[in-house]
Design a protein around this motif. Structure first.
Motif, short mmCIF file in Angstrom:
data_model
loop_
_atom_site.label_atom_id
_atom_site.label_comp_id
_atom_site.label_asym_id
_atom_site.label_seq_id
_atom_site.Cartn_x
_atom_site.Cartn_y
_atom_site.Cartn_z
N ASN A 100 1.10 -0.80 -0.50
CA ASN A 100 -0.24 0.16 0.39
C ASN A 100 1.03 1.46 -0.23
N TRP A 101 1.89 1.26 -0.61
CA TRP A 101 3.04 2.17 -0.04
C TRP A 101 2.20 3.68 -1.13
N PHE A 102 1.83 2.82 -2.66
CA PHE A 102 1.61 3.90 -3.74
C PHE A 102 0.23 4.86 -3.34
N LYS A 103 -0.16 6.06 -2.86
CA LYS A 103 -1.19 6.66 -3.05
C LYS A 103 -1.44 7.49 -3.98
N PRO A 104 -1.44 7.58 -5.15
CA PRO A 104 -1.72 8.25 -6.03
C PRO A 104 -2.75 9.38 -5.60
N ARG A 105 -2.91 9.54 -5.03
CA ARG A 105 -3.79 11.19 -4.97
C ARG A 105 -2.90 12.17 -4.07
N GLN A 106 -2.10 11.20 -3.05
CA GLN A 106 -1.15 12.63 -2.36
C GLN A 106 0.05 13.24 -3.33
N PHE A 107 0.62 11.57 -4.06
CA PHE A 107 1.79 11.72 -4.32
C PHE A 107 1.28 12.77 -5.58
N ALA A 108 0.30 12.52 -6.54
CA ALA A 108 -0.49 13.79 -7.38
C ALA A 108 -0.31 15.48 -6.43
N LEU A 109 -0.76 15.43 -5.54
CA LEU A 109 -1.18 16.64 -4.56
C LEU A 109 0.40 17.66 -5.04
N SER A 110 1.30 16.87 -4.29
CA SER A 110 3.10 16.91 -3.32
C SER A 110 3.04 17.61 -4.40
N TRP A 111 3.48 16.63 -6.15
CA TRP A 111 4.11 16.95 -6.95
C TRP A 111 3.79 18.33 -7.98
N LEU A 112 2.07 18.67 -7.80
CA LEU A 112 1.70 19.94 -8.01
C LEU A 112 1.88 20.24 -6.98
N LEU A 113 1.70 21.27 -5.86
CA LEU A 113 2.41 22.04 -5.53
C LEU A 113 3.62 21.95 -5.32
N ILE A 114 4.46 20.61 -5.82
CA ILE A 114 5.65 21.55 -5.90
C ILE A 114 6.30 22.43 -7.47
N ILE A 115 5.07 21.93 -8.49
CA ILE A 115 5.61 22.72 -9.96
C ILE A 115 5.12 24.51 -9.22
N LEU A 116 3.50 24.19 -9.00
CA LEU A 116 2.99 25.62 -8.40
C LEU A 116 4.03 27.05 -7.85
N GLY A 117 5.07 25.85 -6.49
CA GLY A 117 6.01 26.67 -6.36
C GLY A 117 6.90 27.59 -6.91
N LEU A 118 7.40 26.39 -8.01
CA LEU A 118 8.69 26.65 -9.38
C LEU A 118 7.36 28.14 -10.62
N VAL A 119 6.54 27.51 -10.51
CA VAL A 119 5.54 28.65 -11.47
C VAL A 119 6.57 30.12 -10.47
N GLY A 120 6.19 30.15 -9.22
CA GLY A 120 5.62 31.62 -8.56
C GLY A 120 7.26 32.44 -8.44
N LEU A 121 7.82 30.91 -8.41
CA LEU A 121 10.08 31.22 -8.80
C LEU A 121 10.17 31.65 -10.04
#
Length: 783
Positions: free
Chosen positions: A6-27
């Motif tokens: 049960n290690w893979f949690k699709p929604r959590q992984f997707a949201l985490s990566w989205l937040l990182i990308i949004l942070g880079l967009v801000g940068l």
């Protein structure tokens, strides 16, 4: 790589990566507001390392580079030798140059005030200024100076006036001033113009200072206006205009790199789009492929600028080829989706792929980050750009694909499945598995033994023949060229440094083959020399006064010698006459005083280096220094490459055991040797970049073998054809990306492209070697 179910949690992984990308967009938005959308560095020197061991040497190089790189020299000539028409052309051309915002200042004439500035500065100290020839004569035969004055008086072309004779009875000063102009090559001042005459043909020289750096894109974009002005003047007056300057080479390099970025980036993108549409026949895979590519390049771009402050055009050329590599993980995911048909489960699919693509990422990063060992900012930037882009593409596949590609593919047929199956069956033959790799290895190793190396840094720069020809002609006309060779001289005091410069200058004059040179001691003698000269002139006045009056038939007694007036470095640098040579004096750096001697033309490096050692100077040549570093790091990266193979082998050993781990590493090794061998056969000498290409072949090629090996590990042979298809697609896009580098005008990039192109083809060809034969697996299960 054992993970809980049960290690893979699709929604959590997707949201985490989205937040990182949004942070880079801000940068990115912040960078765009503060640095501009494209803070691109085009200066080739920015790729090179500073001399950390010798700060004085580094400052000497920076000073000379900055002084020389922001100047442009024009030479105007007319075939009919119509002097009036030539001057009219020069006047109109120089007026046009001054109107261009490209230039900060334009010098077409030397005003009388400027010409007189030399005399005004030196005249009060004329009694202590002597040429070496005058020093020798006043020491051994001072009476001859009287005869020289007499000859000048009876020479109708000497131009001696009563005022000059009164102020300088022995006419010593005029010889000293004329001696200062000897180092200016063939250039003379005629009617206020800087002229040079070669084979009875007159040339007028115009110099201009740029309104910024040669590497500013805004200045390079104004060069078409300059070209239009030159063509207009040439047509109007039937004259020839030649030019030389760093900005012309920089602009050519910029345009060349932009063209290569367009070719590589657009070519790779079109190739990927065609492949995706042909193989997957759906808009969804196409959108996912573009998402991986875009995300990878965006993250690499933003973080590279954050780390380095700007991104070099050279990195963008290589970065454009990242398109073909960043799509690899997407191909494996999409091909598994295609193969699974209606049974597709995106979460299970990513779980099955995870060990192979993760190991693939790690091994690829070993290849890319291996370039960090070289102390070249350009290579470090390229390394991080590629590593960041590849990592971002990996996380895009792992985090977003399972949610975005949950639905099965509408098209469930593996293209060319029969051909793929036949190719895999061929690799089940023991004879082929032995003969083909061994033959390629023997041939490649033989080719590598014929290797020749050329570590010249100038391979990094495309040098168009037309510009080089103009530069050679201008050097021939003026007798002055911008040699990169320097002698760095230092001492604990200003006086000691000036004395040292005088000694070295004297020795250079005695040597054959060094030609003209510039030393600050020619313009400001040491106090020791000034005092010695003053004593010689004083002795001349006292000893030859009577003879002078008799020979020259002067009724009045000689005026008393003027008081000693010391010339100093400070007064010289404060005078406008220092504008052309003041940069030679570096001043105090790290508690020592330093100055450089420059040369008007290229001289023998070995002879100049030996001369420097024998005379307490330091020989500097940035191109040779970096080329030597290239050679040293070429050897170090060879060792690092072998260590990388060993590290990857040890990393794979616990999971795949000795035999299969060896078969995973062997194909990239053979591929690397083959890449070098083919590059050698094309007649291109090897350099540091070819070894960096081997790093990439290792990092990319090992992905191919890992996916086959992982199937053996999992005992799953239902994906063999889809795996080969994904690997083939990856190889095609990588070949397209890096293969296009082989079209580059820049030799280093060209040879890099050939090596990677060949290596990836061979890595793909041998990839099935890592998959153990079915009979071997069957025997292993029975045991």
């Amino acid at each position: 790589m054992h993970l809980p179910s049960n290690w893979f949690k699709p929604r959590q992984f997707a949201l985490s990566w989205l937040l990182i990308i949004l942070g880079l967009v801000g940068l990115f938005v912040y960078q765009a507001n503060t640095k501009g959308v494209l803070p691109v560095e085009t200066n080739i020197l920015a790729l090179l390392p500073d001399n950390q061991q010798d700060k004085v040497a580094q400052q000497a190089f920076d000073t000379i580079a900055n002084t020389m790189s922001d100047k442009v020299v024009f030479v105007v000539s007319q075939k009919q030798n119509d002097n009036k028409k030539l001057i009219n052309a020069v006047e109109q051309f120089s007026f046009g140059l001054k109107e261009l915002p490209l230039f900060d200042s334009v010098t077409a004439t030397v005003s009388k005030d400027q010409q007189q500035a030399w005399g005004q500065y030196y005249f009060p100290a004329r009694a202590q200024l002597l040429t070496e020839k005058q020093q020798q004569q006043l020491t051994s035969a001072p009476e001859q100076q009287v005869q020289l004055v007499l000859q000048a008086l009876y020479n109708p072309f000497s131009g001696v006036t009563g005022v000059e004779l009164e102020n300088d009875p022995f006419l010593l000063f005029r010889d000293y001033l004329s001696g200062l102009t000897k180092s200016s090559g063939n250039i003379k001042i005629e009617n206020g113009y800087l002229t040079a005459t070669v084979d009875d043909h007159k040339y007028i020289v115009i110099t201009a200072d740029l309104a910024g750096s040669s590497y500013q894109l805004s200045l390079q974009q104004q060069l078409p206006d300059l070209t239009a002005l030159e063509q207009s003047i040439q047509k109007q007056f039937s004259i020839d205009v030649q030019h030389t300057g760093v900005i012309f080479y920089a602009a050519h390099g910029t345009e060349s790199a932009k063209g290569e970025i367009s070719t590589i980036g657009l070519g790779s993108l079109i190739g990927i789009l065609v492949l995706v549409l042909v193989v997957y026949r759906s808009a969804m895979p196409l959108a996912l492929a573009l998402l991986s590519i875009t995300t990878g390049l965006f993250c690499a771009y933003v973080l590279t600028i954050a780390l380095f402050g700007s991104i070099h055009l050279f990195s963008l050329v290589f970065g454009a080829s990242l398109i073909g590599v960043s799509i690899d993980y997407a191909f494996h995911f999409l091909t598994d989706r295609l193969n699974a048909g209606t049974k597709w489960n995106s979460v299970e699919g990513i779980k099955q792929l995870f060990p192979a693509i993760t190991l693939g990422l790690i091994t690829s990063l070993i290849g890319y980050l291996g370039m960090l060992i070289a102390p070249f900012p350009g290579l470090q930037q390229l390394s991080l750009f590629s590593a960041i882009g590849l990592t971002a593409a990996y996380f895009t596949v792992v985090c977003w694909y399972p949610l975005l590609a949950r639905k099965p593919s509408n098209y469930h047929v593996i293209p060319a499945q029969r051909a793929l199956s036949q190719w895999l069956l061929v690799w089940q033959q023991p004879l082929l598995r032995l003969v083909l790799p061994l033959s390629l290895l023997v041939a490649a190793v033989f080719g590598v033994t014929q290797a020749k190396y050329d570590d010249d840094i100038r391979q990094l720069q495309a040098l168009p023949q037309a510009l080089q020809q103009q530069e050679r002609e201008i050097k021939s006309i003026t007798g002055v060229g911008g040699s990169q060779q320097l002698l760095l001289v230092r001492d604990n005091s200003e006086e000691g440094l000036l004395q040292k410069l005088e000694t070295i200058s004297h020795e250079l004059d005695q040597e054959q083959g060094f030609g003209g040179f510039q030393s600050i001691s020619r313009y400001v003698p040491s106090q020791k020399t000034q005092q010695a000269n003053y004593q010689l002139v004083n002795g001349l006045y006292q000893g030859q006064a009577n003879t002078y009056q008799k020979v020259i038939q002067q009724k009045q007694a000689l005026a008393k010698l003027q008081p000693y007036h010391a010339l100093t470095i400070e007064s010289f640098l404060a005078s406008p006459i220092s504008e052309t040579v003041g940069f030679l004096w570096l001043g105090k750096i790290d508690n020592v005083f330093a100055s450089v001697i420059t040369f008007n033309q290229e001289v023998d490096s070995a002879a100049l280096s030996e001369f420097a050692q024998n005379n307490g100077a330091t020989y500097l040549n940035k191109a040779e220094e970096i080329s030597t570093l290239f050679a040293q790091y070429r050897q170090r990266i060879t060792e690092l490459l072998l260590m990388a193979y060993l590290a990857i082998f040890l990393l794979l050993l616990p999971r795949y055991k000795v035999k299969q781990a060896f078969l995973i590493v062997l194909p990239p090794f053979i591929a690397g040797c083959a890449g070098l061998a083919v590059t050698i056969l094309t007649g291109v000498p090897l350099n540091l970049f070819n070894l960096l290409a081997l790093m990439l072949i290792l990092g990319i090629g090992i992905d191919y073998t890992l996916f086959f090996a992982e199937q053996n590990k999992q005992g799953d042979h239902s994906h063999r054809e889809s795996t080969l298809l994904a690997i083939s697609l990856s190889a095609l896009t990588t070949i397209l990306s890096f293969g296009l580098l082989a079209l580059s005008e820049t030799q280093a990039i060209h040879s890099f492209g050939i090596t990677v192109l060949t290596g990836i083809i061979v890595a793909w060809l041998l990839a099935p070697l890592s998959q153990l034969p079915q009979y071997h697996l069957h025997n292993r299960r029975e045991k």
